[in-house]
Structure formats: structure tokens, C-alpha cells
Enzyme design. Structure first.
Site, PDB file in Angstrom:
ATOM      1  N   CYS A  83       0.845  -1.199   0.000  1.00  0.00           N
ATOM      2  CA  CYS A  83       0.000   0.000   0.000  1.00  0.00           C
ATOM      3  C   CYS A  83       0.881   1.250   0.000  1.00  0.00           C
ATOM      4  O   CYS A  83       1.876   1.319   0.723  1.00  0.00           O
ATOM      5  CB  CYS A  83      -0.898  -0.014   1.235  1.00  0.00           C
ATOM      6  N   CYS A  87       0.725   4.400   7.065  1.00  0.00           N
ATOM      7  CA  CYS A  87       0.126   4.199   8.399  1.00  0.00           C
ATOM      8  C   CYS A  87       1.084   3.357   9.256  1.00  0.00           C
ATOM      9  O   CYS A  87       1.381   2.208   8.923  1.00  0.00           O
ATOM     10  CB  CYS A  87      -1.225   3.500   8.263  1.00  0.00           C
ATOM     11  N   CYS A  90       0.477  -0.352  10.264  1.00  0.00           N
ATOM     12  CA  CYS A  90      -0.083  -1.304   9.290  1.00  0.00           C
ATOM     13  C   CYS A  90       0.950  -2.216   8.622  1.00  0.00           C
ATOM     14  O   CYS A  90       1.890  -1.755   7.974  1.00  0.00           O
ATOM     15  CB  CYS A  90      -0.859  -0.548   8.221  1.00  0.00           C
ATOM     16  N   CYS A 127     -16.999  -8.589   5.102  1.00  0.00           N
ATOM     17  CA  CYS A 127     -16.241  -7.351   4.912  1.00  0.00           C
ATOM     18  C   CYS A 127     -15.011  -7.627   4.058  1.00  0.00           C
ATOM     19  O   CYS A 127     -14.230  -8.535   4.360  1.00  0.00           O
ATOM     20  CB  CYS A 127     -15.775  -6.806   6.257  1.00  0.00           C
ATOM     21  N   CYS A 158     -19.731  -5.244   3.241  1.00  0.00           N
ATOM     22  CA  CYS A 158     -18.959  -4.088   3.689  1.00  0.00           C
ATOM     23  C   CYS A 158     -17.640  -4.094   2.926  1.00  0.00           C
ATOM     24  O   CYS A 158     -17.090  -5.158   2.660  1.00  0.00           O
ATOM     25  CB  CYS A 158     -18.688  -4.201   5.192  1.00  0.00           C
ATOM     26  N   CYS A 218     -19.139   2.721   8.572  1.00  0.00           N
ATOM     27  CA  CYS A 218     -18.414   1.971   9.591  1.00  0.00           C
ATOM     28  C   CYS A 218     -17.121   2.744   9.818  1.00  0.00           C
ATOM     29  O   CYS A 218     -16.294   2.858   8.913  1.00  0.00           O
ATOM     30  CB  CYS A 218     -18.126   0.556   9.076  1.00  0.00           C
ATOM     31  N   ARG A 290     -17.802  -2.432  17.605  1.00  0.00           N
ATOM     32  CA  ARG A 290     -17.147  -3.724  17.318  1.00  0.00           C
ATOM     33  C   ARG A 290     -15.827  -3.868  18.078  1.00  0.00           C
ATOM     34  O   ARG A 290     -14.934  -3.021  17.967  1.00  0.00           O
ATOM     35  CB  ARG A 290     -16.888  -3.888  15.822  1.00  0.00           C
TER      36      ARG A 290
HETATM   37  N1  SAM Z   1      -6.590   0.513   3.143  1.00  0.00           N
HETATM   38  C1  SAM Z   1      -7.855   0.779   3.649  1.00  0.00           C
HETATM   39  C2  SAM Z   1      -7.857   1.978   4.559  1.00  0.00           C
HETATM   40  O1  SAM Z   1      -6.927   2.164   5.342  1.00  0.00           O
HETATM   41  O2  SAM Z   1      -8.803   2.746   4.489  1.00  0.00           O
HETATM   42  C3  SAM Z   1      -8.526  -0.380   4.328  1.00  0.00           C
HETATM   43  C4  SAM Z   1      -7.752  -1.395   5.086  1.00  0.00           C
HETATM   44  S1  SAM Z   1      -7.065  -0.873   6.606  1.00  0.00           S
HETATM   45  C5  SAM Z   1      -6.086  -2.250   6.993  1.00  0.00           C
HETATM   46  C6  SAM Z   1      -8.418  -0.889   7.731  1.00  0.00           C
HETATM   47  C7  SAM Z   1      -8.147  -0.528   9.157  1.00  0.00           C
HETATM   48  O3  SAM Z   1      -7.522  -1.606   9.830  1.00  0.00           O
HETATM   49  C8  SAM Z   1      -7.242   0.646   9.452  1.00  0.00           C
HETATM   50  O4  SAM Z   1      -7.868   1.870   9.298  1.00  0.00           O
HETATM   51  C9  SAM Z   1      -6.876   0.396  10.896  1.00  0.00           C
HETATM   52  O5  SAM Z   1      -7.799   1.035  11.753  1.00  0.00           O
HETATM   53  C10 SAM Z   1      -6.984  -1.118  11.033  1.00  0.00           C
HETATM   54  N2  SAM Z   1      -5.662  -1.727  11.240  1.00  0.00           N
HETATM   55  C11 SAM Z   1      -4.691  -1.882  10.327  1.00  0.00           C
HETATM   56  N3  SAM Z   1      -3.599  -2.440  10.879  1.00  0.00           N
HETATM   57  C12 SAM Z   1      -3.881  -2.647  12.184  1.00  0.00           C
HETATM   58  C13 SAM Z   1      -3.153  -3.174  13.283  1.00  0.00           C
HETATM   59  N4  SAM Z   1      -1.894  -3.575  13.142  1.00  0.00           N
HETATM   60  N5  SAM Z   1      -3.754  -3.251  14.467  1.00  0.00           N
HETATM   61  C14 SAM Z   1      -5.025  -2.818  14.623  1.00  0.00           C
HETATM   62  N6  SAM Z   1      -5.757  -2.301  13.625  1.00  0.00           N
HETATM   63  C15 SAM Z   1      -5.196  -2.204  12.433  1.00  0.00           C
HETATM   64 FE1  SF4 Z   2      -2.796   1.116   3.408  1.00  0.00          FE
HETATM   65 FE2  SF4 Z   2      -2.740  -0.149   5.708  1.00  0.00          FE
HETATM   66 FE3  SF4 Z   2      -3.001   2.485   5.694  1.00  0.00          FE
HETATM   67 FE4  SF4 Z   2      -5.044   0.903   4.812  1.00  0.00          FE
HETATM   68  S1  SF4 Z   2      -4.228   1.040   6.875  1.00  0.00           S
HETATM   69  S2  SF4 Z   2      -4.239   2.760   3.852  1.00  0.00           S
HETATM   70  S3  SF4 Z   2      -3.868  -0.790   3.910  1.00  0.00           S
HETATM   71  S4  SF4 Z   2      -1.232   1.324   4.961  1.00  0.00           S
END
Ligand code: SAM
Ligand code: SF4
Ligand code: DTB
Length: 401
Positions: A83, A87, A90, A127, A158, A218, A290
Site C-alpha cells: 500500500c 500508516c 499497518c 467485509c 462491507c 463503519c 465492534r
Molecule cells: N486501506 C484501507 C484503509 O486504510 O482505508 C482499508 C484497510 S485498513 C487495513 C483498515 C483498518 O484496519 C485501518 O484503518 C486500521 O484502523 C486497522 N488496522 C490496520 N492495521 C492494524 C493493526 N496492526 N492493528 C489494529 N488495527 C489495524
Molecule cells: Fe494502506 Fe494499511 Fe493504511 Fe489501509 S491502513 S491505507 S492498507 S497502509
């Protein structure tokens, strides 16, 4: 485990206790959904004596929900890794080396097979998540077809695909997408420490586009990223002050993944996590809250406290997107030990309950003269209202407990 210091704010806590005592008399009409929360009063709620806070959250929870029903969603990563966003939590960010390779968008047929399996295991919602900044036009064609086919199985759908504008959101809504997940993740103040490639206001714009397209929202966040109690209050404030509030509010406990910048962040005290769930329940009385990522690392007692605090939705199945989730048999046992059952899709307010809500909202509006409360309370849809006299037969659906 390192424990974060509890907030000590006796005066604020006393004020919140007094408010709690005077506000709740046991009828749904007494609970106004507010969109004008300030950080200080949320901090005061977070600082309440734990037993008072949980009692209050239970009272609110039972106004709109069967306290023993938990909505079951299953998650599938339809496009994993690489990606472009940064973040810090992530595992799928291309900025960090977490050992994940780049995968292509999954074939529709494979997604439908997984959805069918999730349905058979008892999920009511499926989802689908993609590691994109935003979906491209040709991706949108494919995912809208996925939505159509998954929906035809009788599941709620979702998706979480990154940022979407109103046009993209409309295409998803036209395909029948029920919910769009896009998290605010943390407070506006702490956000810059966690993500630099997408702004907070872009996230709010995506949520506005989702609403404009007529889908359910959500949106939630992650706790345990080194944020302060004030940041947790700031996140909850942002979510609750959305009009309308998100129908679904995922509260994730950070899953620390090796290779991400947050892999060694201090653990959050589970009691502070439960406090945030209870306050989310109080502030967003009609939303499903959730208990999201992090359950695999949580003991059963913490999960039980989360349900007591008003969490009423989980991800079920052995995988989240890329990390683990509790084994199905552990969840079945936990449900059985706690006397919980999966919420059925048709557990929504009956006409009588809607009429009662309308009447209550009209009376409330007349009493308080607050503009807008009638509109909000009267039109909230799909709100299970079993806690206030709405009796329905309940049996476990699919999830064998
Ligand atoms: N890429 C898309 C986005 O960020 O909008 C969707 C997927 S992203 C993985 C969805 C959510 O998963 C993130 O906004 C975050 O809140 C949660 N998430 C991701 N990595 C995580 C982690 N290591 N621990 C807890 N929540 C996590
Ligand atoms: Fe990309 Fe992960 Fe951020 Fe979603 S949470 S935008 S998958 S880096
Ligand atoms: C949400 O708030 N949590 C889910 C879902 N929305 C998409 C994702 C959790 C991901 C946890 C890390 C992983 O498995 O990659």
C-alpha cells in the site's frame, strides 16, 4: 505488561457521576443522541469509577440492543500488501518491511466461495478490504461485481478500499454495498504522528461521500498506539459528533506487527481499553460497537468485560486481513460460557418500536426544543431494539454455540 497511568480527575468524575444519576431513568426516550460532545466531558466519562462506568454503559446498551446478542462479521483481504500509504501500525504499508508480498486483486469467484463459507459459519456480514490509497476505475468495476455476487448469497456487504469520492461511493452503493469502512484511527491531534500520506480531513471527506451515496458508515479507530487518554477522548468525540453517527464503530487494539514503526510501542492497560469501549457505547447508543482487531492477544476476561461495556460486534474467523484472529472454537466456547448468541440479520426494530421511537422523539423535541433530534431519532434504521420490550424469538444462527 506496562500499564499506562489512570487519569485522575476527581471533579470531572463527580460531575459525570451526577449526570449519570440524573440522566438514566430506564426508557429509550431519555437517551438523546448528541453530536455536540466536548473533550473534557468525554475525559470525565473515561475517568469515572470503573463500576459506575460499566453500569452506565450497560444501562445505555439495553435501551437499544439485546445485551446478549453479538453481530458477527467475517473479514477477507481481497488485495493485500504494497500500500502506498504510510500508516505506522499497518503491516500492509509498502513503506515498511513486514515480510508481506504484493498480491493482485483476488478473483471474484474465490471471494464468493469465502463469503459462502463465512455465511455457513454464521456470519451475517462479509467485509472485504483492499490495501489501496483509493480504488482505480478498473478495480471499481471488479469490486462492484463482487458486491453484487456476495450480496446475492444473502449476506450484508462491507468494503474498505481507502479513499472514495462521491462518484465512486455511488457506484458502490448502486451495486448494493451496505457499509463502507473508513477509520479515523485516532484524534486529529495525534494523527500526524501515525500517518503523513493522507490527511484527517480527507478521511472525513470520504465518510461524507459514503453518507451522500446512501451507504451505512463503519468508522472507528485503534487504541494502544501510544496515544494519551485525551487522544482517545478526541477520537470518540470526532466519531460521535458525526451526523448521523456511524452505524458501526470498530475499536481495534493495536496488533503489533514486526517491521512496523509501532512494533515496540508500550502496551495499553486493558482496563483503559474497556473504558474507551464503555464510553463509545454511552456516546453512540444506537451504533454497533465492534471489538475489532486484537482479540487474539486478549484474554477471555478482557473480552467478557468488553461485551459488558457494550461491545456488540466481532470479527469471527481465524484471520483478520493479514494477522490472526481467535480460532473459531475459542469464540464458540467463549459465547457459550458467556451466554451470548449471534445477532440475526432481521433483528431490527419492528414497526411498533419505530412508532414508539418517533413518538418519543417528538415528545423529546417538544420538551427540549432541540432542532434536528426528531429527524435523527425517527429515521434511524436497522436498530435492534430488543432491550426495550421488543420481543423476538432468538436462536443461534449458524454459529454453533
Ligand atoms: N486501506 C484501507 C484503509 O486504510 O482505508 C482499508 C484497510 S485498513 C487495513 C483498515 C483498518 O484496519 C485501518 O484503518 C486500521 O484502523 C486497522 N488496522 C490496520 N492495521 C492494524 C493493526 N496492526 N492493528 C489494529 N488495527 C489495524
Ligand atoms: Fe494502506 Fe494499511 Fe493504511 Fe489501509 S491502513 S491505507 S492498507 S497502509
Ligand atoms: C477495522 O477497523 N479493523 C479491520 C477492518 N476494519 C478492516 C482490520 C483490522 C486489521 C488488523 C491487521 C491485519 O490483519 O492486517
Amino acid at each position: 505488561m506496562t500499564v499506562e497511568a489512570s487519569p485522575v480527575n476527581t471533579q470531572a468524575a463527580n460531575t459525570a457521576t451526577a449526570t449519570a444519576a440524573s440522566t438514566f431513568t430506564g426508557t429509550a426516550a431519555d437517551i438523546q443522541v448528541r453530536h455536540d460532545w466536548g473533550v473534557a466531558e468525554i475525559e470525565a466519562l473515561l475517568a469515572l469509577p470503573f463500576n459506575d462506568l460499566l453500569f452506565r454503559a450497560q444501562q445505555v446498551h439495553r435501551q437499544y440492543f439485546d445485551a446478549n446478542a453479538v453481530q458477527i462479521s467475517t473479514l477477507l483481504s481481497i488485495k493485500t500488501g504494497a500500500c502506498p500509504e504510510d500508516c505506522k501500525y499497518c503491516p500492509q504499508s509498502g513503506h515498511y518491511n513486514t515480510g508481506l508480498g504484493k498480491e493482485k486483486l483476488m478473483e471474484i469467484q474465490k471471494v464468493v466461495e469465502q463469503a459462502q463459507a463465512a455465511k455457513e459459519a454464521g456470519a451475517s456480514r462479509f467485509c472485504m478490504g483492499a490495501a489501496w490509497k483509493s480504488p482505480r476505475a478498473r478495480d471499481l468495476e471488479v469490486v462492484t461485481e463482487m458486491v453484487r455476487q456476495v450480496k446475492s448469497l444473502g449476506l450484508e456487504t462491507c468494503m474498505t478500499l481507502g479513499m472514495v469520492d462521491t462518484q465512486q461511493a455511488k457506484k458502490l452503493a448502486d451495486a448494493g454495498l451496505d457499509y463502507y469502512n473508513h477509520n479515523l484511527d485516532t484524534s486529529p491531534e495525534y494523527y500526524g504522528e501515525i500517518i503523513t500520506t493522507r490527511s484527517y480531513s480527507e478521511r472525513l471527506d470520504t465518510l461524507a461521500s459514503v453518507r451522500e451515496a446512501g451507504m451505512k458508515v463503519c468508522s472507528g479507530g485503534i487504541l494502544g498506539m501510544g496515544e494519551t487518554t485525551t487522544d482517545r477522548a478526541g477520537l470518540l468525540r470526532q466519531l460521535a459528533n458525526l451526523q448521523p453517527q456511524p452505524e458501526s464503530v470498530p475499536i481495534n487494539m493495536l496488533v503489533k506487527v514486526a517491521g512496523t514503526p509501532l512494533e515496540n510501542v508500550e502496551d495499553l492497560d486493558p482496563i483503559e481499553f474497556i473504558r474507551a469501549i464503555a464510553v463509545a457505547r454511552i456516546m453512540m447508543p444506537k451504533s454497533h460497537v465492534r471489538l475489532s482487531a486484537g482479540r487474539e492477544q486478549m484474554d477471555d476476561s478482557t473480552q467478557a468485560l468488553a461485551f459488558l461495556a457494550g461491545a456488540n460486534s466481532i470479527f469471527y474467523g481465524e484471520r483478520l486481513l493479514t494477522t490472526g484472529n481467535p480460532q473459531a472454537n475459542r469464540d464458540r466456547e467463549l459465547f457459550s460460557r458467556l451466554g451470548l448468541h449471534p445477532e440475526k440479520r432481521d433483528e431490527v426494530a419492528s414497526d411498533e418500536v419505530r412508532e414508539a421511537a418517533l413518538k418519543a422523539a417528538m415528545e423529546e423535541q417538544a420538551r427540549t426544543n432541540v432542532e434536528g433530534s426528531l429527524f435523527y431519532d425517527a429515521t434511524q434504521e436497522a436498530t435492534p431494539a430488543t432491550g426495550n420490550g421488543h420481543a423476538r424469538e432468538r436462536k443461534p444462527c449458524g454459529m454453533v454455540v
